[in-house]
Design an enzyme around this catalytic site. Sequence first.
Site, PDB file in Angstrom:
ATOM      1  N   GLY A  29       0.925  -1.345   0.095  1.00  0.00           N
ATOM      2  CA  GLY A  29       0.088   0.042  -0.066  1.00  0.00           C
ATOM      3  C   GLY A  29       0.810   1.217  -0.154  1.00  0.00           C
ATOM      4  O   GLY A  29       1.970   1.326  -0.415  1.00  0.00           O
ATOM      5  N   HIS A  35       4.515   2.581  -8.211  1.00  0.00           N
ATOM      6  CA  HIS A  35       3.561   1.476  -8.083  1.00  0.00           C
ATOM      7  C   HIS A  35       2.594   1.588  -9.332  1.00  0.00           C
ATOM      8  O   HIS A  35       2.125   0.498  -9.929  1.00  0.00           O
ATOM      9  CB  HIS A  35       2.560   1.514  -7.044  1.00  0.00           C
ATOM     10  CG  HIS A  35       3.295   1.155  -5.595  1.00  0.00           C
ATOM     11  ND1 HIS A  35       3.421   2.031  -4.657  1.00  0.00           N
ATOM     12  CD2 HIS A  35       3.903   0.039  -5.090  1.00  0.00           C
ATOM     13  CE1 HIS A  35       4.202   1.358  -3.544  1.00  0.00           C
ATOM     14  NE2 HIS A  35       4.280   0.111  -3.936  1.00  0.00           N
ATOM     15  N   LYS A 149      14.032  -0.656  -7.888  1.00  0.00           N
ATOM     16  CA  LYS A 149      14.253  -0.107  -6.696  1.00  0.00           C
ATOM     17  C   LYS A 149      14.904  -0.970  -5.612  1.00  0.00           C
ATOM     18  O   LYS A 149      16.055  -0.867  -4.885  1.00  0.00           O
ATOM     19  CB  LYS A 149      13.435   0.992  -6.098  1.00  0.00           C
ATOM     20  CG  LYS A 149      14.115   1.931  -4.960  1.00  0.00           C
ATOM     21  CD  LYS A 149      13.102   2.863  -4.431  1.00  0.00           C
ATOM     22  CE  LYS A 149      12.259   2.188  -3.499  1.00  0.00           C
ATOM     23  NZ  LYS A 149      12.953   1.773  -2.134  1.00  0.00           N
ATOM     24  N   GLN A 153      15.940  -7.394  -3.321  1.00  0.00           N
ATOM     25  CA  GLN A 153      14.391  -8.335  -3.280  1.00  0.00           C
ATOM     26  C   GLN A 153      14.265  -8.918  -4.659  1.00  0.00           C
ATOM     27  O   GLN A 153      13.914 -10.036  -4.593  1.00  0.00           O
ATOM     28  CB  GLN A 153      13.355  -7.122  -2.880  1.00  0.00           C
ATOM     29  CG  GLN A 153      12.298  -7.704  -2.915  1.00  0.00           C
ATOM     30  CD  GLN A 153      10.914  -6.702  -2.445  1.00  0.00           C
ATOM     31  OE1 GLN A 153      10.830  -6.624  -1.285  1.00  0.00           O
ATOM     32  NE2 GLN A 153      10.111  -5.949  -3.350  1.00  0.00           N
ATOM     33  N   ARG A 187       8.365   5.337   1.745  1.00  0.00           N
ATOM     34  CA  ARG A 187       9.008   6.012   3.064  1.00  0.00           C
ATOM     35  C   ARG A 187       9.467   7.320   2.788  1.00  0.00           C
ATOM     36  O   ARG A 187       9.817   8.022   3.818  1.00  0.00           O
ATOM     37  CB  ARG A 187      10.101   5.106   3.688  1.00  0.00           C
ATOM     38  CG  ARG A 187       9.625   3.517   4.186  1.00  0.00           C
ATOM     39  CD  ARG A 187      10.800   2.811   4.639  1.00  0.00           C
ATOM     40  NE  ARG A 187      10.335   1.948   5.590  1.00  0.00           N
ATOM     41  CZ  ARG A 187      10.482   0.571   5.211  1.00  0.00           C
ATOM     42  NH1 ARG A 187      10.689   0.207   3.826  1.00  0.00           N
ATOM     43  NH2 ARG A 187       9.761  -0.315   6.053  1.00  0.00           N
TER      44      ARG A 187
HETATM   45  O1  PAF Z   1       8.298  -4.439  -2.091  1.00  0.00           O
HETATM   46  C1  PAF Z   1       7.146  -4.386  -1.316  1.00  0.00           C
HETATM   47  O2  PAF Z   1       6.482  -3.646  -1.268  1.00  0.00           O
HETATM   48  C2  PAF Z   1       7.425  -5.759  -0.490  1.00  0.00           C
HETATM   49  O3  PAF Z   1       8.428  -6.079  -0.071  1.00  0.00           O
HETATM   50  C3  PAF Z   1       6.473  -6.783  -0.789  1.00  0.00           C
HETATM   51  C4  PAF Z   1       7.035  -7.517  -2.274  1.00  0.00           C
HETATM   52  C5  PAF Z   1       5.004  -6.386  -1.429  1.00  0.00           C
HETATM   53  C6  PAF Z   1       6.405  -8.066   0.216  1.00  0.00           C
HETATM   54  O4  PAF Z   1       5.734  -7.493   0.956  1.00  0.00           O
END
Ligand code: PAF
Length: 278
Positions: A29, A35, A149, A153, A187
């Site tokens: 969110g 996004h 970014k 991950q 953030r």
């Molecule tokens: O990148 C994010 O916003 C989070 O790490 C994700 C991939 C939604 C997992 O909670």
Amino acid sequence: MLPVVARTRADLKSALDGAGTISLVPTMGALHGGHIQLLKHASALADTLVASIFVNPTQFVPGEDFSTYPRTWDEDLRLCAESGVSVVFAPAVETMYPDGTEGGVTVDPGPLGTVLEGKTRPTHFRGVLTVVSKLLGLLEPEVAVFGEKDYQQLALLRLMVRGLCMNTEVVGCPTVREADGLAMSSRNRYLDHEQRKQAVALSRALNAGLARASDGADAVLGAAHMVIDGAPGIDLDYLVLTNADLGEPVPGHEARLLIEGRVGTTRLIDNTGLTLGR
Ligand code: PAF
């Protein structure tokens, strides 16, 4: 049209009945321009676009901002509607963690989860991989789209779907930036006026490094350090040059310059791709 909101597994099942192929954009969110780009990209990749909105408790290490993480539900839903999202999956913690958030079955990120961000946030990537594996299991999407970014991950998610033989393709999208170069992030809203101005030093350092790419690794790191070491208000955590898979950089090949710094109490990350000279 507003998307269908699914809160439970049963809701999700009925919302996805006859949906065809699914593209998923997992989020926590507090949606922003980054996004929106992910949603735009994902919408072309399958029949039905789904966004998940779930502030995942297990990826916050003790002392981090789980309880204060921005929650902007009405605005998120509006942005999802504008971006062509058909279904928003917004589960409760109990739905995602039926056996609780402590212990239970988790996904081990392996050695790549212990370096860079994983060094200061030891359980972070275990939480990320665990929640994303659950989302992929629940939704069975054809593709799942993530931002570059969060480069580490993204790399770990690619390793996870490969290593655990999952059927979803993980797709990465370029970082979206504010006009002055700051990478968009949920953030960023923690930054006050002064910190917001200071934060731009991260992308400036990356650009300085990028400009010296043809001169090789030492030149890249030297130029980036020149910018970030003298920047006011930045507490540098790491500035590293790697290959595209986060291993050792190789002259003449694709590389990645990654940075993490704290501005006040806000942890910001950024990175750029570059081709190293020989
Ligand atoms: O990148 C994010 O916003 C989070 O790490 C994700 C991939 C939604 C997992 O909670």
